[in-house]
Design an enzyme around this catalytic site. Structure first.
Site, PDB file in Angstrom:
ATOM      1  N   GLU A 286     -50.703 -19.629  76.342  1.00 17.32           N
ATOM      2  CA  GLU A 286     -50.626 -21.040  76.732  1.00 17.32           C
ATOM      3  C   GLU A 286     -51.751 -21.351  77.730  1.00 17.32           C
ATOM      4  OE1 GLU A 286     -47.209 -23.985  78.691  1.00 17.32           O
ATOM      5  OE2 GLU A 286     -47.323 -21.879  79.292  1.00 17.32           O
ATOM      6  N   LYS A 346     -45.235 -28.137  71.414  1.00 13.19           N
ATOM      7  CA  LYS A 346     -44.049 -27.728  72.168  1.00 13.19           C
ATOM      8  C   LYS A 346     -42.952 -28.784  72.049  1.00 13.19           C
ATOM      9  CE  LYS A 346     -42.735 -25.952  76.740  1.00 13.19           C
ATOM     10  NZ  LYS A 346     -43.235 -25.661  78.109  1.00 13.19           N
ATOM     11  N   CYS A 401     -43.907 -20.933  76.355  1.00 12.19           N
ATOM     12  CA  CYS A 401     -43.419 -20.802  77.729  1.00 12.19           C
ATOM     13  C   CYS A 401     -41.896 -20.822  77.811  1.00 12.19           C
ATOM     14  CB  CYS A 401     -44.049 -21.881  78.610  1.00 12.19           C
ATOM     15  SG  CYS A 401     -43.952 -21.500  80.382  1.00 12.19           S
TER      16      CYS A 401
END
Length: 547
Positions: A286, A346, A401
């Site tokens: 990321e 995401k 994440c």
């Protein structure tokens, strides 16, 4: 006038009716708060960095003792103290660069769920304590613990499922239960061990030592049963590479030199190419390109040059300047010879970190809300990238994440039709948390996910830790924090589904129904009972046993 168990039926409405009928009911509030604080502290020690997984059942035991037989009003405070003792130190990384207020606000919000659990538990246990049914009273403890974690993993703003009991068990045999019941199944096992310890203590103090041996044997049996859970590790071995490029400095301004971060990852990829390795896929973390490579020709050319050098697809963590006026946290797959990368956006941006809900309201409490100048937009489609290899192919399933902490997001990816032969990819950036326990805590979550889904996990961070995780939760190539590194190795690609994959959220639904059923059963009147207003107590029972 007749009495049973020394308590008239009318007295069952009194919150203190069971005080002398059950060990521990006579504890002072101060002692209960001390036990709660010790229990929360034990839970904290179960998570990395301390990483003492057997402290988790101990923490559940201490909190259970603190709550048992307390008043409903006291129970809320007891649970709050336990929650704060756990979450304040466990989540201290959340305030490392933004100050104490956001950190303590998050820890307090999480602690309120434990307070709510303690309050519900006290209310549900009361009728069973009055009727001297310790087994039923204590059976509620592991069930309510799963219920509490389910609630805080989904509310508010989609919840924050960090520091669940399950995520403290990556290095214990109990982690294997993830293959059967997912994270809720592991939490249930941990809480059950703590509850069995409490039951043994109850009977031992009451002088029933032979009976106390039964829960002791049960406590010992739980980890033994866990070792019997089969965690398949068969499958095709496929080489992959990960690049941990590092950043110029830790902190909120980690990407102040965004080009340098991108250059670091390009340089790491060129080292992979020069090593002579032949990976099927190179994975960047990321934020490895916070310069939008779709709009910045220079950044796009750098990535394309890296793809040409290594000769295989590269999965890049990028920030895209769309949809305006918001931005997106994306995984972009660049293939050799392809002009346009495939993408995954995401799906669960983190509230207060990647978007600011009710900005004007929260600004009243802290001007730190304006550190987040642009909100991230959520994606709406699970990610999957087909990676060719040796005449076949597998699917790379990206998770960005904190998404790895959400059960449904990972499960949905694994169970996508036609995507079973797959590798889980966790792309993360821990630069904003410095040299704290956050990176190790997240790594432990990825290890639980590997067991839960019977999949290898490529866990790669901008600054560490990074490693390749096998389907049984073991790992290779683990890196250190804030060092550039390249991880090369073979991962096992599997296609089967675990029991946990197949049953989905059924464990949480069953737990909810059991709690509801016990709650109703506890409130049902006993057949043929006559209402009495008098309470008598055996003189022997007046002495508190002090459990």
């Amino acid at each position: 006038m007749s009495y049973r168990d020394g308590v008239s039926d009318a007295a069952e409405g009194s919150p203190r009716a069971g005080d002398t009928l059950f060990p521990g009911a006579g504890l002072r509030v101060g002692v209960r708060l001390a036990l709660a604080a010790a229990g929360g502290g034990a839970l904290f020690l179960a998570f990395p960095d301390a990483n003492l997984p057997w402290c988790a059942p101990l923490g559940v035991l201490l909190v259970s003792v603190a709550v048992l037989g307390s008043r409903v009003g006291d129970a809320f405070l007891i649970g709050l103290v336990a929650g704060l003792a756990c979450f304040v130190p466990t989540l201290s990384w959340s305030g490392i660069y933004v100050g104490a207020l956001p950190w303590l606000a998050l820890a307090t919000a999480e602690a309120f769920y434990v307070a709510g659990m303690a309050t519900l538990l006290t209310w549900l246990q009361a009728p069973f304590l009055r009727r001297k049914r310790p087994v039923l009273a204590l059976a509620l403890v592991p069930l309510c613990w799963v219920l509490q974690e389910t609630a805080r993993s989904s509310t508010p703003f989609g919840g924050f499922p960090w520091a669940r009991l399950a995520f403290s068990q990556a290095d214990s045999p109990l982690a294997r239960f993830a293959a059967l019941g997912g994270a809720p199944g592991v939490t249930l096992a941990v809480a059950l061990m703590g509850t069995l310890g409490h039951a043994a203590l109850v009977y031992a103090v009451r002088g029933r030592r032979l009976v106390a041996a039964v829960p002791v044997l049960g406590l010992m049996a739980v980890p033994i049963l866990a070792t019997a859970v089969q965690v398949p590790t068969d499958g095709e071995r496929v080489p992959v590479a990960m690049v941990q490029g590092n950043v110029p400095r830790p902190g909120l301004d980690f990407n102040a030199e965004r080009r340098k971060v991108l250059d670091n990852h390009v340089a790491g990829t060129l080292k992979v190419a020069a090593s002579g390795a032949s990976p099927s896929l190179v994975i960047w973390p990321e934020n490895s390109s916070d310069i939008d490579p779709l709009r910045n020709a220079d950044a796009g050319q750098e990535i394309s040059a890296a793809v040409r050098a290594v000769g295989v697809p590269i999965l890049v963590g990028a920030v895209l300047n769309e949809p305006a006026p918001r931005i997106s946290n994306a995984s972009l797959l660049y293939r050799p010879g392809a002009d346009v990368p495939e993408r995954y956006v995401k799906q669960h941006p983190v509230p207060f970190a990647e978007y600011m809900p009710y900005r004007s309201f929260f600004r009243v409490f802290s001007d730190k809300v304006d550190l987040l100048r642009t909100d991230f937009a959520p994606g709406h489609v699970p990610g999957s990238f087909r990676i060719p290899w040796a005449g076949g192919a597998y699917w790379a399933l990206p998770t960005i994440c904190f998404e790895v902490a959400y059960d449904d997001l990972v499960r949905t990816s694994v169970t996508l039709p036609g995507r079973q032969s797959s590798l889980l990819v966790v792309q993360t950036n821990n630069a904003t948390f410095g040299y704290t326990a956050e990176s190790e805590q997240q790594f432990a979550i990825s290890r639980i996910r590997a067991i839960e889904h019977g999949r290898s996990v490529a866990h790669v961070s901008t600054v560490g830790v990074s490693a390749l995780i096998a389907p049984d939760g073991s790992y290779t190539g683990k890196t250190s924090l804030f060092t550039p590194a390249q991880v090369l190795g073979a991962v096992t690609i599997r296609s089967g589904l675990t029991v946990s994959d197949r049953i989905g959220r059924l464990p949480e639904a069953v737990v909810g129904l059991l709690v509801l059923g016990l709650g109703v059963a506890g409130r049902l009147p006993r057949g043929g009972a006559k209402v009495r207003r008098t309470v008598t107590r055996n003189p022997v029972e007046k002495e508190s046993l002090g459990v």
